[in-house]
Design a protein around this motif. Structure first.
Motif, PDB file in Angstrom:
ATOM      1  N   ALA A 116       0.836  -1.207   0.000  1.00 48.36           N
ATOM      2  CA  ALA A 116       0.000   0.000   0.000  1.00 48.36           C
ATOM      3  C   ALA A 116       0.869   1.254   0.000  1.00 48.36           C
ATOM      4  CB  ALA A 116      -0.934  -0.005   1.206  1.00 48.36           C
ATOM      5  N   LEU A 117       1.943   1.235   0.794  1.00 50.99           N
ATOM      6  CA  LEU A 117       2.843   2.390   0.834  1.00 50.99           C
ATOM      7  C   LEU A 117       3.557   2.587  -0.500  1.00 50.99           C
ATOM      8  CD1 LEU A 117       4.347   1.959   4.410  1.00 50.99           C
ATOM      9  CD2 LEU A 117       2.921   3.847   3.607  1.00 50.99           C
ATOM     10  N   GLU A 118       3.977   1.486  -1.143  1.00 59.36           N
ATOM     11  CA  GLU A 118       4.637   1.596  -2.452  1.00 59.36           C
ATOM     12  C   GLU A 118       3.678   2.146  -3.497  1.00 59.36           C
ATOM     13  OE1 GLU A 118       6.244  -2.287  -3.223  1.00 59.36           O
ATOM     14  OE2 GLU A 118       8.015  -1.929  -1.972  1.00 59.36           O
ATOM     15  N   ASN A 119       2.431   1.666  -3.495  1.00 62.00           N
ATOM     16  CA  ASN A 119       1.433   2.193  -4.439  1.00 62.00           C
ATOM     17  C   ASN A 119       1.204   3.678  -4.194  1.00 62.00           C
ATOM     18  OD1 ASN A 119       1.028  -0.233  -5.728  1.00 62.00           O
ATOM     19  ND2 ASN A 119      -0.718  -0.818  -4.458  1.00 62.00           N
ATOM     20  N   GLY A 120       1.103   4.052  -2.931  1.00 62.48           N
ATOM     21  CA  GLY A 120       0.921   5.468  -2.600  1.00 62.48           C
ATOM     22  C   GLY A 120       2.101   6.303  -3.031  1.00 62.48           C
ATOM     23  N   LEU A 121       3.300   5.794  -2.794  1.00 61.10           N
ATOM     24  CA  LEU A 121       4.506   6.519  -3.185  1.00 61.10           C
ATOM     25  C   LEU A 121       4.584   6.680  -4.701  1.00 61.10           C
ATOM     26  CD1 LEU A 121       7.101   7.836  -2.240  1.00 61.10           C
ATOM     27  CD2 LEU A 121       8.203   5.598  -2.345  1.00 61.10           C
ATOM     28  N   ASN A 122       4.231   5.624  -5.440  1.00 58.56           N
ATOM     29  CA  ASN A 122       4.215   5.721  -6.899  1.00 58.56           C
ATOM     30  C   ASN A 122       3.205   6.762  -7.369  1.00 58.56           C
ATOM     31  OD1 ASN A 122       6.213   3.802  -7.246  1.00 58.56           O
ATOM     32  ND2 ASN A 122       4.763   2.105  -7.437  1.00 58.56           N
ATOM     33  N   GLY A 123       2.039   6.782  -6.727  1.00 60.06           N
ATOM     34  CA  GLY A 123       1.026   7.779  -7.081  1.00 60.06           C
ATOM     35  C   GLY A 123       1.511   9.193  -6.810  1.00 60.06           C
ATOM     36  N   VAL A 124       2.179   9.386  -5.681  1.00 59.43           N
ATOM     37  CA  VAL A 124       2.718  10.709  -5.346  1.00 59.43           C
ATOM     38  C   VAL A 124       3.798  11.102  -6.353  1.00 59.43           C
ATOM     39  CG1 VAL A 124       4.093  11.982  -3.625  1.00 59.43           C
ATOM     40  CG2 VAL A 124       2.144  10.582  -2.893  1.00 59.43           C
ATOM     41  N   HIS A 125       4.675  10.155  -6.687  1.00 55.90           N
ATOM     42  CA  HIS A 125       5.742  10.433  -7.661  1.00 55.90           C
ATOM     43  C   HIS A 125       5.147  10.827  -9.018  1.00 55.90           C
ATOM     44  CE1 HIS A 125       9.655  10.210  -9.561  1.00 55.90           C
ATOM     45  NE2 HIS A 125       9.134   9.418 -10.491  1.00 55.90           N
ATOM     46  N   ASP A 126       4.149  10.075  -9.479  1.00 59.75           N
ATOM     47  CA  ASP A 126       3.504  10.385 -10.760  1.00 59.75           C
ATOM     48  C   ASP A 126       2.890  11.779 -10.738  1.00 59.75           C
ATOM     49  OD1 ASP A 126       4.267   7.882 -11.598  1.00 59.75           O
ATOM     50  OD2 ASP A 126       2.259   6.978 -11.402  1.00 59.75           O
ATOM     51  N   LYS A 127       2.201  12.105  -9.672  1.00 61.28           N
ATOM     52  CA  LYS A 127       1.555  13.415  -9.561  1.00 61.28           C
ATOM     53  C   LYS A 127       2.608  14.521  -9.530  1.00 61.28           C
ATOM     54  CE  LYS A 127      -1.877  16.225  -9.074  1.00 61.28           C
ATOM     55  NZ  LYS A 127      -2.781  16.486 -10.171  1.00 61.28           N
ATOM     56  N   LYS A 128       3.710  14.287  -8.810  1.00 64.01           N
ATOM     57  CA  LYS A 128       4.787  15.261  -8.740  1.00 64.01           C
ATOM     58  C   LYS A 128       5.369  15.523 -10.123  1.00 64.01           C
ATOM     59  CE  LYS A 128       9.024  14.393  -7.574  1.00 64.01           C
ATOM     60  NZ  LYS A 128      10.231  13.937  -6.932  1.00 64.01           N
ATOM     61  N   MET A 129       5.580  14.461 -10.887  1.00 63.17           N
ATOM     62  CA  MET A 129       6.130  14.614 -12.238  1.00 63.17           C
ATOM     63  C   MET A 129       5.155  15.371 -13.133  1.00 63.17           C
ATOM     64  SD  MET A 129       9.104  13.536 -11.889  1.00 63.17           S
ATOM     65  CE  MET A 129       9.652  13.719 -13.569  1.00 63.17           C
ATOM     66  N   GLU A 130       3.882  15.074 -12.989  1.00 61.69           N
ATOM     67  CA  GLU A 130       2.859  15.776 -13.782  1.00 61.69           C
ATOM     68  C   GLU A 130       2.879  17.272 -13.468  1.00 61.69           C
ATOM     69  OE1 GLU A 130      -1.980  16.088 -13.754  1.00 61.69           O
ATOM     70  OE2 GLU A 130      -1.089  14.119 -13.374  1.00 61.69           O
ATOM     71  N   VAL A 131       2.946  17.613 -12.194  1.00 58.57           N
ATOM     72  CA  VAL A 131       2.989  19.020 -11.782  1.00 58.57           C
ATOM     73  C   VAL A 131       4.275  19.664 -12.302  1.00 58.57           C
ATOM     74  CG1 VAL A 131       3.211  20.544  -9.761  1.00 58.57           C
ATOM     75  CG2 VAL A 131       1.489  18.734  -9.775  1.00 58.57           C
ATOM     76  N   HIS A 132       5.384  18.930 -12.224  1.00 62.07           N
ATOM     77  CA  HIS A 132       6.664  19.445 -12.716  1.00 62.07           C
ATOM     78  C   HIS A 132       6.587  19.758 -14.210  1.00 62.07           C
ATOM     79  CE1 HIS A 132      10.978  20.035 -12.951  1.00 62.07           C
ATOM     80  NE2 HIS A 132      11.033  19.158 -13.949  1.00 62.07           N
ATOM     81  N   ARG A 133       6.023  18.831 -14.986  1.00 62.29           N
ATOM     82  CA  ARG A 133       5.891  19.049 -16.438  1.00 62.29           C
ATOM     83  C   ARG A 133       4.997  20.261 -16.719  1.00 62.29           C
ATOM     84  NH1 ARG A 133       5.837  13.355 -16.405  1.00 62.29           N
ATOM     85  NH2 ARG A 133       3.571  13.336 -16.317  1.00 62.29           N
ATOM     86  N   MET A 134       3.927  20.377 -15.963  1.00 61.33           N
ATOM     87  CA  MET A 134       3.009  21.490 -16.168  1.00 61.33           C
ATOM     88  C   MET A 134       3.704  22.817 -15.834  1.00 61.33           C
ATOM     89  SD  MET A 134      -0.899  22.060 -14.728  1.00 61.33           S
ATOM     90  CE  MET A 134      -0.697  20.675 -13.700  1.00 61.33           C
ATOM     91  N   LEU A 135       4.456  22.843 -14.751  1.00 66.47           N
ATOM     92  CA  LEU A 135       5.177  24.062 -14.382  1.00 66.47           C
ATOM     93  C   LEU A 135       6.212  24.419 -15.440  1.00 66.47           C
ATOM     94  CD1 LEU A 135       5.737  23.581 -10.538  1.00 66.47           C
ATOM     95  CD2 LEU A 135       4.295  25.289 -11.657  1.00 66.47           C
ATOM     96  N   LYS A 136       6.895  23.393 -15.957  1.00 68.12           N
ATOM     97  CA  LYS A 136       7.907  23.611 -16.983  1.00 68.12           C
ATOM     98  C   LYS A 136       7.279  24.235 -18.227  1.00 68.12           C
ATOM     99  CE  LYS A 136      11.918  21.014 -18.543  1.00 68.12           C
ATOM    100  NZ  LYS A 136      12.492  19.682 -18.656  1.00 68.12           N
ATOM    101  N   ARG A 137       6.103  23.679 -18.632  1.00 66.33           N
ATOM    102  CA  ARG A 137       5.390  24.238 -19.799  1.00 66.33           C
ATOM    103  C   ARG A 137       4.978  25.679 -19.527  1.00 66.33           C
ATOM    104  NH1 ARG A 137       2.691  19.081 -20.478  1.00 66.33           N
ATOM    105  NH2 ARG A 137       1.099  19.851 -19.084  1.00 66.33           N
ATOM    106  N   ASN A 138       4.471  25.932 -18.328  1.00 67.65           N
ATOM    107  CA  ASN A 138       4.027  27.284 -17.986  1.00 67.65           C
ATOM    108  C   ASN A 138       5.196  28.256 -17.955  1.00 67.65           C
ATOM    109  OD1 ASN A 138       1.392  26.484 -17.798  1.00 67.65           O
ATOM    110  ND2 ASN A 138       1.368  26.328 -15.584  1.00 67.65           N
TER     111      ASN A 138
END
Length: 190
Positions: A127-149
């Motif tokens: 459960a912790l690994e799944n949560g960590l993967n979800g957090v990592h994915d969301k972080k990368m998505e936010v990073h890409r969005m910030l980079k585009r902006n």
């Protein structure tokens, strides 16, 4: 010398009424405690003052719900119906669910895990690994969005700067051409 009888009617003077309320409230609460102790009676007393403040006494060996259930059975009056019973059951269910979620949250924070067996620890780790993967994915998505902006903002800012510089250069060119035109008229070059 005894006290004289008073007529039982509403006391008009609010100050006198408040003093009388306070004294009689204390007296009746004292009597409720005394009858409970002296006679082993179950007593429940609830008083609401004119201000809405509540005062209560319940025999220590019982609860208000027990007294009200007993009253309902003895009097035959229905104080609450199935709807209220369902709400009570729902509250109990939600309390249990909340307790379970509190325990799960403590486990996720690596607190109180000594009682967990191997299988439960493996499930917690997954459960912790799944949560960590979800957090990592969301972080990368936010990073890409910030980079585009940032890129978009940067190119937008650069574009505005270039546009301003172009206007300024055009203005200088027009001035220069205007001055050249004046100089040519007089046969001079500036």
């Amino acid at each position: 010398m005894g006290r004289g009888k008073i007529e039982i009617k509403r006391i008009e003077n609010s100050s006198n009424r408040q003093v009388t309320y306070s004294k009689r409230k204390n007296g009746i609460l004292k009597k409720a405690k005394e009858i409970s102790v002296l006679c082993d009676a179950q007593v429940s007393l609830i008083i609401f003052g004119a201000s809405g403040k509540m005062h209560e006494y319940i025999t220590p060996s019982t609860t208000l719900i027990d007294v009200l259930d007993r009253y309902q059975r003895a009097s035959g009056k229905t104080l609450w119906d199935a709807k209220h019973e369902n709400l009570s059951n729902e509250i109990d269910r939600l309390k249990k669910e909340n307790d379970s979620m509190q325990i799960e949250l403590r486990h996720l924070k690596a607190e109180d895990i000594t009682s967990l067996n191997y299988k439960e620890l493996m499930a917690l780790e997954a459960a912790l690994e799944n949560g960590l993967n979800g957090v990592h994915d969301k972080k990368m998505e936010v990073h890409r969005m910030l980079k585009r902006n940032v890129r978009g903002s940067f190119s937008s800012v650069c574009g505005k700067i270039l546009e301003e510089q172009n206007k300024e250069l055009n203005f200088l060119l027009q001035q220069h051409l205007a001055l050249e035109g004046v100089g040519n008229m007089h046969g001079q070059w500036i």
